[in-house]
Design a protein around this motif. Structure first.
Motif, short mmCIF file in Angstrom:
data_model
loop_
_atom_site.label_atom_id
_atom_site.label_comp_id
_atom_site.label_asym_id
_atom_site.label_seq_id
_atom_site.Cartn_x
_atom_site.Cartn_y
_atom_site.Cartn_z
N GLU A 23 0.83 -1.20 0.00
CA GLU A 23 0.00 0.00 0.00
C GLU A 23 0.87 1.25 0.00
N LEU A 24 0.72 2.06 -1.05
CA LEU A 24 1.48 3.31 -1.14
C LEU A 24 0.93 4.31 -0.14
N GLU A 25 1.80 4.80 0.72
CA GLU A 25 1.39 5.79 1.72
C GLU A 25 1.60 7.22 1.22
N ALA A 26 2.29 7.36 0.10
CA ALA A 26 2.58 8.69 -0.46
C ALA A 26 1.90 8.82 -1.81
N ASN A 27 1.54 10.04 -2.16
CA ASN A 27 0.85 10.28 -3.42
C ASN A 27 1.79 10.24 -4.62
N ALA A 28 3.02 10.71 -4.44
CA ALA A 28 3.97 10.80 -5.55
C ALA A 28 5.04 9.72 -5.42
N LEU A 29 5.60 9.34 -6.56
CA LEU A 29 6.72 8.40 -6.59
C LEU A 29 8.02 9.19 -6.50
N ASN A 30 8.65 9.16 -5.33
CA ASN A 30 9.97 9.76 -5.18
C ASN A 30 10.98 8.65 -4.95
N HIS A 31 12.23 9.00 -4.69
CA HIS A 31 13.25 7.97 -4.54
C HIS A 31 12.95 7.01 -3.40
N ASP A 32 12.44 7.53 -2.27
CA ASP A 32 12.13 6.67 -1.14
C ASP A 32 11.01 5.68 -1.46
N THR A 53 -1.66 -1.18 -4.13
CA THR A 53 -2.74 -0.22 -4.02
C THR A 53 -2.23 1.09 -3.44
N GLY A 54 -3.08 2.10 -3.41
CA GLY A 54 -2.67 3.41 -2.93
C GLY A 54 -3.64 3.97 -1.91
N ARG A 55 -3.59 5.25 -1.71
CA ARG A 55 -4.49 5.90 -0.77
C ARG A 55 -5.85 6.14 -1.43
N PRO A 56 -6.90 6.31 -0.61
CA PRO A 56 -8.23 6.56 -1.19
C PRO A 56 -8.22 7.72 -2.18
N GLU A 57 -8.79 7.49 -3.36
CA GLU A 57 -8.94 8.45 -4.44
C GLU A 57 -7.64 8.79 -5.17
N ARG A 58 -6.51 8.26 -4.71
CA ARG A 58 -5.23 8.60 -5.35
C ARG A 58 -4.33 7.36 -5.38
N PHE A 59 -4.36 6.65 -6.51
CA PHE A 59 -3.44 5.53 -6.64
C PHE A 59 -2.01 6.06 -6.71
N SER A 60 -1.75 6.96 -7.65
CA SER A 60 -0.44 7.62 -7.73
C SER A 60 -0.52 8.78 -8.72
N ALA A 61 0.02 9.92 -8.30
CA ALA A 61 0.06 11.10 -9.18
C ALA A 61 1.32 11.12 -10.03
N GLY A 62 2.13 10.05 -9.96
CA GLY A 62 3.33 9.98 -10.78
C GLY A 62 4.57 10.39 -10.04
N ALA A 98 -2.97 -4.59 -9.67
CA ALA A 98 -3.09 -3.22 -9.18
C ALA A 98 -4.53 -2.97 -8.76
N ALA A 99 -4.70 -2.46 -7.54
CA ALA A 99 -6.00 -2.01 -7.06
C ALA A 99 -5.96 -0.49 -7.11
N CYS A 100 -6.43 0.06 -8.22
CA CYS A 100 -6.28 1.49 -8.51
C CYS A 100 -7.40 2.28 -7.83
N ASN A 101 -7.05 2.98 -6.76
CA ASN A 101 -8.03 3.66 -5.92
C ASN A 101 -8.67 4.89 -6.56
N GLY A 102 -8.02 5.47 -7.55
CA GLY A 102 -8.54 6.70 -8.13
C GLY A 102 -7.63 7.23 -9.21
N HIS A 103 -7.12 8.45 -9.03
CA HIS A 103 -6.25 9.06 -10.03
C HIS A 103 -4.97 8.25 -10.21
N ALA A 104 -4.56 8.06 -11.46
CA ALA A 104 -3.29 7.40 -11.78
C ALA A 104 -2.72 8.12 -13.00
N LEU A 105 -1.79 9.02 -12.75
CA LEU A 105 -1.29 9.89 -13.81
C LEU A 105 0.20 9.71 -14.01
#
Length: 234
Positions: A23-32, A53-62, A98-105
């Motif tokens: 489960e992604l705890e952050a919205n953006a993909l950074n080095h960490d 999977t990601g946070r509610p409404e935001r799978f990942s903003a990139g 992938a359980a895509c919670n929402g935005h995936a950009l």
């Protein structure tokens, strides 16, 4: 890979009946986040299947835009580490859902293309590769994955035109495979993972090499040239 306590805070790992849930705890993909995802994929390679999977409404903003806009050098390093993550998912020896919670950009959509099955949730969400619309070129590694996963009918719109799609459109285009209600997302992803657990690890790895090996080799062989051509609008 050595454990990194800082990385452990950005991706949560749990297990459901031999299925690893990341489960992604952050919205953006950074080095960490990228390092933590790769580390945890290494840890769960013997699981029956993996759900990301990601946070509610935001799978990942990139990718982290602060890094991407800080100059071409940092941006290319971010892309390089991202490619390692995408190819790790794309070549993973267990089924990846992938359980895509929402935005995936942007990189979030590339992560979707790197997974085997993509379950999305209904709602007013945007999914796609808007790099051109935000002043960036679309790297070859992204277009190669798109060639494999995106419908030919939507390929130009999804890549050269930087269009984004709602979940229903994303399902037709090939970013998603099915969409469900929000409260059914994780249970559906786990059900799909459960149905795929019996696939043999060796057999899947061999099939990855026959179905995806050419794409993987092309991405790796062209990566440095690809990164050297990447342009960010300052």
């Amino acid at each position: 890979m050595e454990s990194n306590s800082a990385n452990n805070t950005v991706v949560k790992l749990s297990n459901e009946n031999e299925i690893a849930v990341l489960e992604l705890e952050a919205n953006a993909l950074n080095h960490d986040v990228i390092a933590s995802l790769i580390e945890k994929l290494d840890e769960v390679e013997d699981s029956g299947a993996v759900v990301i999977t990601g946070r509610p409404e935001r799978f990942s903003a990139g990718f982290d835009l602060a890094v991407m806009k800080s100059g071409e050098g940092p941006a290319r390093e971010m892309l390089r580490s991202g490619v390692e993550l995408f190819l790790r998912c794309y070549s993973f020896p267990r089924p990846v859902i992938a359980a895509c919670n929402g935005h995936a950009l942007a990189a979030g959509a590339i992560l979707l293309m790197s997974c085997d099955l993509r379950i999305g949730t209904k709602g007013e969400f945007k999914i796609g590769l808007p790099e051109l619309a935000i002043g960036m070129s679309l790297p070859l590694f992204a277009t190669e994955l798109a060639k494999d996963r995106i419908s030919k009918r939507h390929f130009t719109k999804a890549t050269a035109l930087g269009s984004t799609f709602n979940p229903e459109e994303a399902c037709d285009a090939g970013f998603l495979d099915e969409i469900v209600n929000e409260d059914e997302l994780l249970s559906t992803a786990l059900d799909r993972a459960e149905s795929l657990k019996a696939i043999g690890k060796t057999q899947l790895s061999l099939t990855r090499s026959t179905t995806r090996g050419e794409t993987i080799r092309k991405i790796r062989d062209t990566l440095e040239d690809d990164l050297s051509r990447f342009v960010v609008k300052q």
